[in-house]
Design a protein around this motif. Structure first.
Motif, PDB file in Angstrom:
ATOM      1  N   LEU A 152     122.272  81.119  17.673  1.00  0.00           N
ATOM      2  CA  LEU A 152     120.817  81.315  17.552  1.00  0.00           C
ATOM      3  C   LEU A 152     120.281  82.018  18.796  1.00  0.00           C
ATOM      4  CD1 LEU A 152     119.577  77.956  15.960  1.00  0.00           C
ATOM      5  CD2 LEU A 152     119.504  80.222  14.923  1.00  0.00           C
ATOM      6  N   ASN A 153     120.758  81.589  19.965  1.00  0.00           N
ATOM      7  CA  ASN A 153     120.305  82.233  21.206  1.00  0.00           C
ATOM      8  C   ASN A 153     120.654  83.707  21.207  1.00  0.00           C
ATOM      9  OD1 ASN A 153     119.058  80.055  22.405  1.00  0.00           O
ATOM     10  ND2 ASN A 153     120.973  79.286  23.272  1.00  0.00           N
ATOM     11  N   ILE A 193     120.774  69.731   9.034  1.00  0.00           N
ATOM     12  CA  ILE A 193     120.105  70.401  10.157  1.00  0.00           C
ATOM     13  C   ILE A 193     118.988  71.281   9.620  1.00  0.00           C
ATOM     14  CG2 ILE A 193     120.428  72.060  12.048  1.00  0.00           C
ATOM     15  CD1 ILE A 193     123.456  71.221  11.864  1.00  0.00           C
ATOM     16  N   ILE A 194     117.835  71.235  10.278  1.00  0.00           N
ATOM     17  CA  ILE A 194     116.819  72.249   9.994  1.00  0.00           C
ATOM     18  C   ILE A 194     116.612  73.053  11.270  1.00  0.00           C
ATOM     19  CG2 ILE A 194     115.692  70.963   8.156  1.00  0.00           C
ATOM     20  CD1 ILE A 194     113.539  70.113  10.065  1.00  0.00           C
ATOM     21  N   ALA A 195     116.404  74.360  11.117  1.00  0.00           N
ATOM     22  CA  ALA A 195     116.353  75.214  12.303  1.00  0.00           C
ATOM     23  C   ALA A 195     115.385  76.368  12.104  1.00  0.00           C
ATOM     24  CB  ALA A 195     117.748  75.768  12.596  1.00  0.00           C
ATOM     25  N   SER A 198     116.696  78.722  20.516  1.00  0.00           N
ATOM     26  CA  SER A 198     117.268  77.837  19.500  1.00  0.00           C
ATOM     27  C   SER A 198     116.424  76.584  19.384  1.00  0.00           C
ATOM     28  CB  SER A 198     118.702  77.470  19.870  1.00  0.00           C
ATOM     29  OG  SER A 198     118.739  76.903  21.160  1.00  0.00           O
ATOM     30  N   HIS A 199     115.896  76.366  18.190  1.00  0.00           N
ATOM     31  CA  HIS A 199     115.140  75.150  17.899  1.00  0.00           C
ATOM     32  C   HIS A 199     115.723  74.533  16.636  1.00  0.00           C
ATOM     33  CE1 HIS A 199     112.175  76.508  20.774  1.00  0.00           C
ATOM     34  NE2 HIS A 199     111.935  77.603  20.075  1.00  0.00           N
ATOM     35  N   TRP A 200     116.197  73.304  16.728  1.00  0.00           N
ATOM     36  CA  TRP A 200     116.690  72.645  15.520  1.00  0.00           C
ATOM     37  C   TRP A 200     116.597  71.135  15.636  1.00  0.00           C
ATOM     38  CZ3 TRP A 200     120.654  69.499  16.995  1.00  0.00           C
ATOM     39  CH2 TRP A 200     121.451  69.898  18.080  1.00  0.00           C
ATOM     40  N   LEU A 201     116.607  70.475  14.472  1.00  0.00           N
ATOM     41  CA  LEU A 201     116.664  69.018  14.399  1.00  0.00           C
ATOM     42  C   LEU A 201     117.816  68.658  13.483  1.00  0.00           C
ATOM     43  CD1 LEU A 201     112.883  68.179  13.837  1.00  0.00           C
ATOM     44  CD2 LEU A 201     114.183  67.863  15.951  1.00  0.00           C
ATOM     45  N   CYS A 202     118.477  67.546  13.791  1.00  0.00           N
ATOM     46  CA  CYS A 202     119.661  67.180  13.021  1.00  0.00           C
ATOM     47  C   CYS A 202     119.655  65.687  12.711  1.00  0.00           C
ATOM     48  CB  CYS A 202     120.906  67.551  13.827  1.00  0.00           C
ATOM     49  SG  CYS A 202     122.438  66.967  13.101  1.00  0.00           S
ATOM     50  N   VAL A 203     120.110  65.351  11.501  1.00  0.00           N
ATOM     51  CA  VAL A 203     120.274  63.954  11.112  1.00  0.00           C
ATOM     52  C   VAL A 203     121.688  63.804  10.576  1.00  0.00           C
ATOM     53  CG1 VAL A 203     119.651  62.304   9.317  1.00  0.00           C
ATOM     54  CG2 VAL A 203     117.864  63.441  10.609  1.00  0.00           C
ATOM     55  N   GLN A 204     122.352  62.724  10.967  1.00  0.00           N
ATOM     56  CA  GLN A 204     123.678  62.482  10.396  1.00  0.00           C
ATOM     57  C   GLN A 204     123.568  61.408   9.333  1.00  0.00           C
ATOM     58  OE1 GLN A 204     126.805  62.017  13.229  1.00  0.00           O
ATOM     59  NE2 GLN A 204     126.447  64.068  14.011  1.00  0.00           N
ATOM     60  N   LYS A 225     126.849  52.522  17.226  1.00  0.00           N
ATOM     61  CA  LYS A 225     127.059  53.383  18.394  1.00  0.00           C
ATOM     62  C   LYS A 225     126.675  54.834  18.145  1.00  0.00           C
ATOM     63  CE  LYS A 225     130.402  50.912  21.142  1.00  0.00           C
ATOM     64  NZ  LYS A 225     131.587  50.314  20.504  1.00  0.00           N
ATOM     65  N   ARG A 226     126.794  55.269  16.908  1.00  0.00           N
ATOM     66  CA  ARG A 226     126.603  56.687  16.650  1.00  0.00           C
ATOM     67  C   ARG A 226     125.120  57.065  16.680  1.00  0.00           C
ATOM     68  NH1 ARG A 226     129.990  60.397  14.160  1.00  0.00           N
ATOM     69  NH2 ARG A 226     131.416  58.830  13.404  1.00  0.00           N
ATOM     70  N   ARG A 227     124.849  58.235  17.261  1.00  0.00           N
ATOM     71  CA  ARG A 227     123.469  58.683  17.299  1.00  0.00           C
ATOM     72  C   ARG A 227     123.080  59.233  15.936  1.00  0.00           C
ATOM     73  NH1 ARG A 227     121.006  62.656  21.307  1.00  0.00           N
ATOM     74  NH2 ARG A 227     122.936  63.729  20.887  1.00  0.00           N
ATOM     75  N   ARG A 228     122.006  58.729  15.381  1.00  0.00           N
ATOM     76  CA  ARG A 228     121.623  59.112  14.031  1.00  0.00           C
ATOM     77  C   ARG A 228     120.961  60.493  14.006  1.00  0.00           C
ATOM     78  NH1 ARG A 228     122.800  56.915   9.357  1.00  0.00           N
ATOM     79  NH2 ARG A 228     121.727  54.934   9.489  1.00  0.00           N
ATOM     80  N   HIS A 229     120.099  60.760  14.974  1.00  0.00           N
ATOM     81  CA  HIS A 229     119.431  62.067  14.951  1.00  0.00           C
ATOM     82  C   HIS A 229     119.503  62.723  16.323  1.00  0.00           C
ATOM     83  CE1 HIS A 229     116.385  59.610  16.723  1.00  0.00           C
ATOM     84  NE2 HIS A 229     115.448  60.517  16.709  1.00  0.00           N
ATOM     85  N   SER A 230     119.528  64.041  16.316  1.00  0.00           N
ATOM     86  CA  SER A 230     119.599  64.782  17.571  1.00  0.00           C
ATOM     87  C   SER A 230     118.757  66.044  17.434  1.00  0.00           C
ATOM     88  CB  SER A 230     121.047  65.136  17.894  1.00  0.00           C
ATOM     89  OG  SER A 230     121.643  65.761  16.787  1.00  0.00           O
ATOM     90  N   ALA A 231     118.597  66.760  18.546  1.00  0.00           N
ATOM     91  CA  ALA A 231     117.699  67.918  18.530  1.00  0.00           C
ATOM     92  C   ALA A 231     118.157  68.957  19.533  1.00  0.00           C
ATOM     93  CB  ALA A 231     116.280  67.476  18.870  1.00  0.00           C
ATOM     94  N   SER A 232     117.689  70.179  19.347  1.00  0.00           N
ATOM     95  CA  SER A 232     117.935  71.220  20.337  1.00  0.00           C
ATOM     96  C   SER A 232     117.252  70.812  21.637  1.00  0.00           C
ATOM     97  CB  SER A 232     117.362  72.548  19.845  1.00  0.00           C
ATOM     98  OG  SER A 232     115.983  72.405  19.588  1.00  0.00           O
TER      99      SER A 232
END
Ligand SMILES: [Zn+2]
Length: 692
Positions: free
Chosen positions: A471-472, A495-497, A478-484, A583-590
């Motif tokens: 993206l860069n 992922i939405i971006a 780069s802007h995105w959000l992610c859910v596992q 332990k697992r991270r459910r959501h993350s972001a750029s």
């Protein structure tokens, strides 16, 4: 003969119409000693960016400064050379005309050589958004701007602010060139008409302003066309620019007045115009009739509507009067305005038709309306309405109850707080960067042959890294959000971006990249399903906001449907996110959308608004962020300028001066209004505490 726009191109700061903030900032730099600054001017085509850049360049290199108001003298050699296009100290580069980055770089390198003492050179890069084609050009220019050779000033102009890399933007002084407001348009056009001996009327000029969108060049073009061999009257403008829709509107409103439901429906559906625009025009005429005919106020909401023939307008009112003999027409009208449905930018055409049908039914069955209870919330959404009610009617805290999580934590679902974070990050994205999510991607670990937890983690974080990197390269940010979550018993990333513009070369590159990334690791026969991507292709900003929020809702579909707020958010069919283990991270972001990334963008007390946190549900999806983005940029620029002004006033290193500077900083800080009270072009909701 030269066109009006060229003949009347302003040559000094004092001749620029409107743009108080930008003009003041630039002229002040000259007055304070021809100070070089790196600048980004952004605004629509024809708004006057290039003109302003030229005035600044002339003034910066003018040999006769100080000159009144910081304007160039227009008489010295430097001023005359720039005027004749022969200057060695002012260079206009048209970014799209460079075929590759190397060509552009060598041009700039040759111009950016150090100047001798007291000598200035302005490098003006027009249409800078097309630099996004060569992402490395932003890094290169960033370096140039950060360590400019003495006497060199970089000046960028763009019609697409969001396409300039955020890093470069943050090093430039950004000035927005906005369309002129109506009174300024009329004043401006009057001045030109007088100089050209053109006879006009204010109403005709208001029409011209509307046709030219308040942009000087466009307005002068219209004025030129309509003033050829004729006086400029409303009739003359209407004759040349056909406003066919006012005739349709008149017929439609007469049918409304007569209560003829069948006829209303026929006219509405035969009217060849975008549904949203039709609804807008109906709203505007309704308000215009209310103010002018029913309240006797002369208030122009929309010049084209205001220019409708008085006899047509009278016919409409008569049609209503004849049907509603004894009823008080004014209070009937107020009932109509109150009953008008909330039009938000995410409504589909079908929903608009339902609303308009309901509206017609109400008008035709008149008795019902007078007693109608006003609906909650604003009648108009900030992005759609030409006119907004001055006071935002907020629902009370009690009515809004149900916002907080009331369900125990269920590990299979996204929690209330996680969904809140995602919504706030998405809203912040548009407020701060002016862009919207337009891509939805799913990466399925099971189709990459992952067996163990650590393999899954490696795969999904590997994708996030690679995607960020791409993206860069493609678009400079780069802007995105992610859910596992789980799908078919295995972990996947949703992922939405913010991706490249549809139809661009980068957009095609991205599609290709999705199908090729780690292709040989994908399960044979199911390569295409391993990564699936939904790409929106809309260019209209109202639609972009709709698909932005559609994407966020899609991302949050793993929320617990038992949460009371689930219904309010109108989430799509629920997906179980699955128990990923604690332990697992459910959501993350750029980086840009993590708490620390967002905090960086909030310096100078620029906290964003959050409709979610304030439980201002009416505003959740109505697209106010687009307006807030412009207001926010402006306020940021102002605060930055104020800080610069103080630091210039007190030289560093002297203890007494340091004290004074600190004190003045403190006062400035206190003078900044909080996020609810910052200057705005739209009406925000009240702070939640003041509602109670
Ligand atoms: Zn001069």
């Amino acid at each position: 003969m030269e066109s009006l726009a060229i003949r009347h191109r302003p040559k000094g700061f004092e001749r620029v119409a409107g743009q108080g903030h930008a003009v003041e900032f630039l002229s002040q730099l000259i007055i304070e000693g021809q100070i070089c600054r790196n600048i980004l001017l952004y605004g629509a085509i024809g708004s006057g960016k290039t003109t302003l850049a030229r005035i600044y360049a002339k003034a910066l290199t003018c040999e006769q400064q100080p000159f009144p108001g910081g304007s160039p003298c227009l008489d010295c050699k430097s001023c005359r050379d720039i005027g004749a296009g022969e200057a060695t100290n002012f260079h206009e580069l048209d970014a799209p005309s460079y075929e590759n980055f190397v060509q552009l770089k060598s041009k700039i390198d040759s111009l950016a050589l150090g100047a001798s003492k007291g000598w200035r050179r302005v490098i003006f890069i027009d249409e800078a958004q097309s630099l996004a084609r060569y992402p490395q050009s932003f890094d290169y220019l960033l370096k140039k701007v950060e360590e400019p050779n003495e006497g060199i000033s970089y000046c960028f102009a763009t019609t697409a602010f969001e396409k300039i890399s955020p890093a470069l933007r943050s090093r430039l002084h950004c000035l927005e060139i906005r369309p002129l407001i109506l009174p300024d348009c009329i004043k401006y056009l009057e001045r030109i008409a007088e100089a050209e001996n053109i006879k006009t009327s204010p109403d005709a000029l208001a029409l011209i302003a509307a046709l030219g969108d308040g942009q000087p060049r466009n307005m002068l073009h219209v004025l030129e066309v309509v003033s050829r061999n004729a006086d400029v009257t409303v009739d003359r403008v209407r004759q040349i620019y056909n406003f066919g829709y006012t005739e349709i509107l008149t017929r439609y409103f007469i049918a409304l007045g007569q209560g003829d439901f069948r006829r209303q429906t026929e006219i509405f559906f035969q009217w060849n115009e975008d549904a949203r625009e039709k609804v807008r025009l109906i709203q505007v005429l309704m308000l215009s009739l209310y103010y002018k005919e029913l309240c006797g106020l002369s208030l122009t909401i929309d010049p084209v509507i205001a220019s409708m023939a008085p006899s047509d307008r009278a016919q409409i009112i008569t049609a209503f009067r004849e049907r509603l003999k004894e009823a008080n027409l004014k209070s009937f009208w107020e009932g109509l305005i109150q009953a008008w449905p909330v039009i938000t930018s995410d409504l589909s055409e079908e929903s608009l038709f339902i609303l308009i049908t309901d509206f017609q039914r109400r008008v035709s069955a008149a008795s019902e309306i007078v007693e109608h209870v006003p609906p909650e919330g604003p009648f108009f959404s900030p992005t759609e309405a030409a006119w907004r009610p001055p006071v935002d009617k907020m629902t009370t805290r009690q009515q809004r109850r149900g916002g907080r999580s009331e369900v125990g934590k269920d590990p299979r679902y996204l929690t209330y707080d996680q969904v809140k974070d995602l919504f706030n990050a998405a809203s912040f994205l548009t407020q701060e960067y002016g862009c919207q999510f337009n891509i939805r991607v799913t990466v399925r670990s099971r189709l990459f042959g992952c067996d163990t937890k650590s393999e899954v983690s490696k795969l999904l974080s590997g994708f996030a890294h690679a995607f960020t990197d791409r993206l860069n390269k493609w678009i400079g940010h780069s802007h995105w959000l992610c859910v596992q979550e789980f799908e078919d018993g295995a972990v996947c990333s949703r992922i939405i971006a913010v991706g490249p513009q549809p139809d661009s070369r980068e957009f095609k590159m991205m599609q290709k990249w999705f199908s090729n990334w780690r292709k040989n690791e994908r399960t044979a026969g199911q390569e295409e399903q391993a990564i699936t991507a939904d790409l929106t292709s809309t260019q209209k900003s109202a639609r972009k906001m709709k698909s932005h929020w559609d994407s966020v809702r899609w991302l949050c579909a793993g929320m617990n449907p038992a949460e009371p707020i689930y219904k309010r958010l109108v989430l799509p069919k629920s997906r179980q996110a699955g128990d990923l283990g604690s332990k697992r991270r459910r959501h993350s972001a750029s980086e840009s959308l993590t708490p620390s990334g967002m905090a960086d963008a909030m310096q100078h007390e620029m906290e964003p608004l959050s409709a979610f946190d304030d439980e201002a549900w009416d505003h959740l999806y109505n697209g106010w962020e687009l307006q807030e983005f412009h207001d926010r940029q402006k306020e940021k620029g102002q605060r930055q300028a104020d800080i610069h002004a103080i630091s210039r006033k007190y030289p560093r290193g002297d203890q007494e001066q340091d004290e004074k500077r600190k004190r003045e900083y403190g006062e400035l800080l206190k003078s900044w209004p909080d996020r609810y009270r910052r200057p705005r072009s739209w009406y925000a909701w009240h702070p939640p505490d003041e509602v109670d």
